[in-house]
Design a protein around this motif. Structure first.
Motif, PDB file in Angstrom:
ATOM      1  N   LEU A 298       0.819  -1.211   0.000  1.00 15.31           N
ATOM      2  CA  LEU A 298       0.000   0.000   0.000  1.00 15.31           C
ATOM      3  C   LEU A 298       0.851   1.259   0.000  1.00 15.31           C
ATOM      4  N   SER A 299       1.900   1.273   0.809  1.00 16.81           N
ATOM      5  CA  SER A 299       2.755   2.456   0.887  1.00 16.81           C
ATOM      6  C   SER A 299       3.372   2.762  -0.472  1.00 16.81           C
ATOM      7  N   GLN A 300       3.860   1.717  -1.147  1.00 16.40           N
ATOM      8  CA  GLN A 300       4.471   1.921  -2.450  1.00 16.40           C
ATOM      9  C   GLN A 300       3.451   2.379  -3.480  1.00 16.40           C
ATOM     10  N   ARG A 301       2.266   1.806  -3.437  1.00 15.69           N
ATOM     11  CA  ARG A 301       1.230   2.199  -4.391  1.00 15.69           C
ATOM     12  C   ARG A 301       0.819   3.656  -4.180  1.00 15.69           C
ATOM     13  N   LEU A 302       0.687   4.065  -2.926  1.00 14.65           N
ATOM     14  CA  LEU A 302       0.321   5.457  -2.640  1.00 14.65           C
ATOM     15  C   LEU A 302       1.449   6.406  -3.046  1.00 14.65           C
ATOM     16  N   GLU A 303       2.693   5.998  -2.845  1.00 16.26           N
ATOM     17  CA  GLU A 303       3.830   6.816  -3.275  1.00 16.26           C
ATOM     18  C   GLU A 303       3.820   6.966  -4.798  1.00 16.26           C
ATOM     19  N   ASN A 304       3.601   5.851  -5.490  1.00 16.55           N
ATOM     20  CA  ASN A 304       3.566   5.905  -6.956  1.00 16.55           C
ATOM     21  C   ASN A 304       2.478   6.869  -7.439  1.00 16.55           C
ATOM     22  N   PHE A 305       1.319   6.781  -6.796  1.00 14.49           N
ATOM     23  CA  PHE A 305       0.225   7.670  -7.185  1.00 14.49           C
ATOM     24  C   PHE A 305       0.604   9.123  -6.928  1.00 14.49           C
ATOM     25  N   ALA A 306       1.176   9.401  -5.766  1.00 12.56           N
ATOM     26  CA  ALA A 306       1.554  10.775  -5.419  1.00 12.56           C
ATOM     27  C   ALA A 306       2.533  11.341  -6.449  1.00 12.56           C
ATOM     28  N   ARG A 307       3.519  10.559  -6.827  1.00 12.70           N
ATOM     29  CA  ARG A 307       4.514  11.040  -7.787  1.00 12.70           C
ATOM     30  C   ARG A 307       3.897  11.219  -9.176  1.00 12.70           C
ATOM     31  N   ALA A 308       3.016  10.294  -9.563  1.00  9.90           N
ATOM     32  CA  ALA A 308       2.355  10.417 -10.864  1.00  9.90           C
ATOM     33  C   ALA A 308       1.443  11.633 -10.897  1.00  9.90           C
ATOM     34  N   PHE A 309       0.727  11.874  -9.815  1.00  7.42           N
ATOM     35  CA  PHE A 309      -0.182  13.023  -9.749  1.00  7.42           C
ATOM     36  C   PHE A 309       0.605  14.323  -9.807  1.00  7.42           C
ATOM     37  N   ARG A 310       1.682  14.390  -9.036  1.00  2.04           N
ATOM     38  CA  ARG A 310       2.510  15.615  -9.030  1.00  2.04           C
ATOM     39  C   ARG A 310       3.071  15.900 -10.412  1.00  2.04           C
ATOM     40  N   SER A 311       3.472  14.855 -11.092  1.00 11.32           N
ATOM     41  CA  SER A 311       4.022  15.026 -12.433  1.00 11.32           C
ATOM     42  C   SER A 311       2.932  15.456 -13.422  1.00 11.32           C
ATOM     43  N   GLN A 312       1.798  14.802 -13.368  1.00  5.19           N
ATOM     44  CA  GLN A 312       0.718  15.118 -14.306  1.00  5.19           C
ATOM     45  C   GLN A 312       0.236  16.558 -14.123  1.00  5.19           C
ATOM     46  N   ARG A 313       0.151  17.026 -12.870  1.00  4.12           N
ATOM     47  CA  ARG A 313      -0.321  18.386 -12.601  1.00  4.12           C
ATOM     48  C   ARG A 313       0.795  19.422 -12.679  1.00  4.12           C
ATOM     49  N   GLN A 314       2.010  18.951 -12.930  1.00  6.05           N
ATOM     50  CA  GLN A 314       3.178  19.829 -13.066  1.00  6.05           C
ATOM     51  C   GLN A 314       3.355  20.708 -11.824  1.00  6.05           C
ATOM     52  N   LEU A 315       3.311  20.062 -10.670  1.00  4.42           N
ATOM     53  CA  LEU A 315       3.468  20.754  -9.396  1.00  4.42           C
ATOM     54  C   LEU A 315       4.913  20.649  -8.923  1.00  4.42           C
TER      55      LEU A 315
END
Length: 446
Positions: A298-315
């Motif tokens: 779960l921790s890894q999946r949530l980390e992956n999502f966080a990094r993907a979201f940050r990249s997609q939103r260009q934050l």
């Protein structure tokens, strides 16, 4: 520990790549307000809420057909056509029959009689209602009105279409809503008089308490009522009243800034599509289930999502140190807020906040010159709330009444408490045994 026991945290929607992260923020649960198109008709909303309460509907049966069926019934029993003309004028020409029983308002919940906006607003209340038993109304009617209602009941059918699709975010408020609606339902005439004010109040207090509760998701516990201070609409609002100044309108306005960011992120974390009968769940329940789960990925999946979201939103938002799945969920929430802090998304969130205030809060806000805006309750809302809190009791001690107000998201300072007691004395529903609040009893006005 089985997978089924923790289905929600295991099946939260966590895209594994930037490409699969949605580039738009959507909000389809827990709140009916959108950034535009929030006009709704209270008559339709009330009809839909009562349809959900009764689990009954009338379809393919028009008001004109109902009128004609009533005419035939009375002509067969009374045999005087002139008498029907009187009844038609009294009950049907201006739809005054809608004031006979809540069941008549099902005509306003027919297909074609309500809009998508009406349905969204009604869904907020059916969600608060959850799966309460169907309600039947036992209004005290005369012979003529009973005949009309029997004519309608013969055309009713069972309805289970208005099911709630989400677990309550605020169980304490859902409990109060059900209890209050039960009280009103036992008094059908009073319900008809007050249903719009009742729903208006709960629409506001639910939104306000939701906005205040959102930051507490990490506890994994159902929220309790959060202090939000009101005054009576005739009171002065001096800056010396710290609770009114800092924990009233200002707190409400600041809190609504997190509604759209956090609720749109919550949409992305909901159970995967295709899970049978899966209801949407609050963020605090997701946190609870994650904490109790033994899934090591779960921790890894949530980390992956966080990094993907940050990249997609260009934050360029930096992550806080994360050593657990909940730490990474905290970073996701941080991103949800950050994306609306700049650029066009900042303006979108501002528009959303304005729509919330205009659509759900306007009756509870007043401008007081140098004191700024304050949250207020007018006398009609105070009487309604008083009757709801006293409920089936003959009377309540004043401090118990104030406690009941708090359970519904209404807090008042000592100055407003004294104004409330004066108000109750003016309308004659108070017994004062002494000057202390413990010795003041308040009765219903009905």
């Amino acid at each position: 520990m089985t997978i089924d026991k923790f289905q929600h945290p295991i099946n939260i929607n966590l895209p594994q790549s930037t490409e699969s992260v949605p580039n738009k923020n959507s909000l389809n649960s827990y709140l009916p307000i959108r950034t535009k198109g929030n006009d709704f008709d209270w008559n339709a909303v009330i009809g839909l809420v009562l349809r959900g309460l009764m689990r009954k509907k009338i379809e393919k049966y028009t008001y004109e057909q109902f009128t004609n069926d009533c005419k035939l019934a009375f002509e067969a029993k009374l045999g005087e056509e002139e008498f029907w003309d009187v009844l038609q004028e009294m009950y049907f020409d201006n739809k005054d029959i809608f004031s006979v029983s809540p069941e008549l308002l099902l005509f306003r919940a027919q297909k074609g009689e309500f809009s998508a906006g009406d349905a969204r607003v009604a869904s907020m209340f059916t969600s608060l209602l959850q799966s309460s038993p169907p309600k039947k109304f036992d209004a005290k009617l005369n012979f003529i009105e009973k005949e009309m209602l029997d004519t309608l009941r013969n055309k009713m059918s069972d309805d289970s279409s208005l099911k709630t699709t989400e677990k309550p975010y605020l169980p304490f408020l859902s409990d109060a809503f059900r209890e209050d609606l039960k009280f009103l339902s036992n008094r059908p005439k009073y319900l008809l008089n007050e249903i719009q004010s009742f729903l208006s109040f709960y629409g506001f207090t639910y939104t306000a308490q939701l906005s205040l509760a959102l930051p507490d998701w990490r506890t994994g516990k159902a929220p309790s009522e959060k202090p939000l201070y009101f005054i009576m609409d005739h009171e002065r609002a001096s800056n010396e009243r710290i609770h009114v100044k800092n924990h009233g309108y200002r707190l409400f306005s600041e809190s609504t800034a997190r509604l759209f960011p956090m609720m749109t992120m919550l949409e992305l974390l909901q159970p995967e599509h295709g899970i049978k009968e899966a209801k949407k769940v609050p963020l605090w329940e997701i946190a609870k289930n994650i904490e109790e789960s033994n899934r090591e990925d779960l921790s890894q999946r949530l980390e992956n999502f966080a990094r993907a979201f940050r990249s997609q939103r260009q934050l360029n938002t930096s992550f806080d140190e994360a050593n657990s799945a909940l730490d990474w969920l905290n970073n996701i929430v941080k991103l949800a807020i950050a994306q609306f802090s700049v650029g066009e998304r900042f303006n979108i969130n501002k528009r959303y906040m304005l729509e919330v205030e205009k659509t759900l809060a306007s009756h509870f806000i007043q401008s007081r010159g140098r004191s700024g805006r304050v949250l207020v309750l007018n006398q009609d809302y105070i009487i309604l709330l008083t009757n709801l809190v006293v409920g089936e009791n003959e009377k309540l001690r004043f401090h118990e009444l104030v406690s009941g107000f708090r359970q519904r998201g209404i807090f008042v300072d000592k100055q407003t408490e004294q104004e409330l007691i004066k108000f109750y004395e003016r309308i004659g529903n108070v017994e004062r045994m002494s000057d202390s609040g413990d010795a003041v009893y308040v009765r219903k006005t009905i």
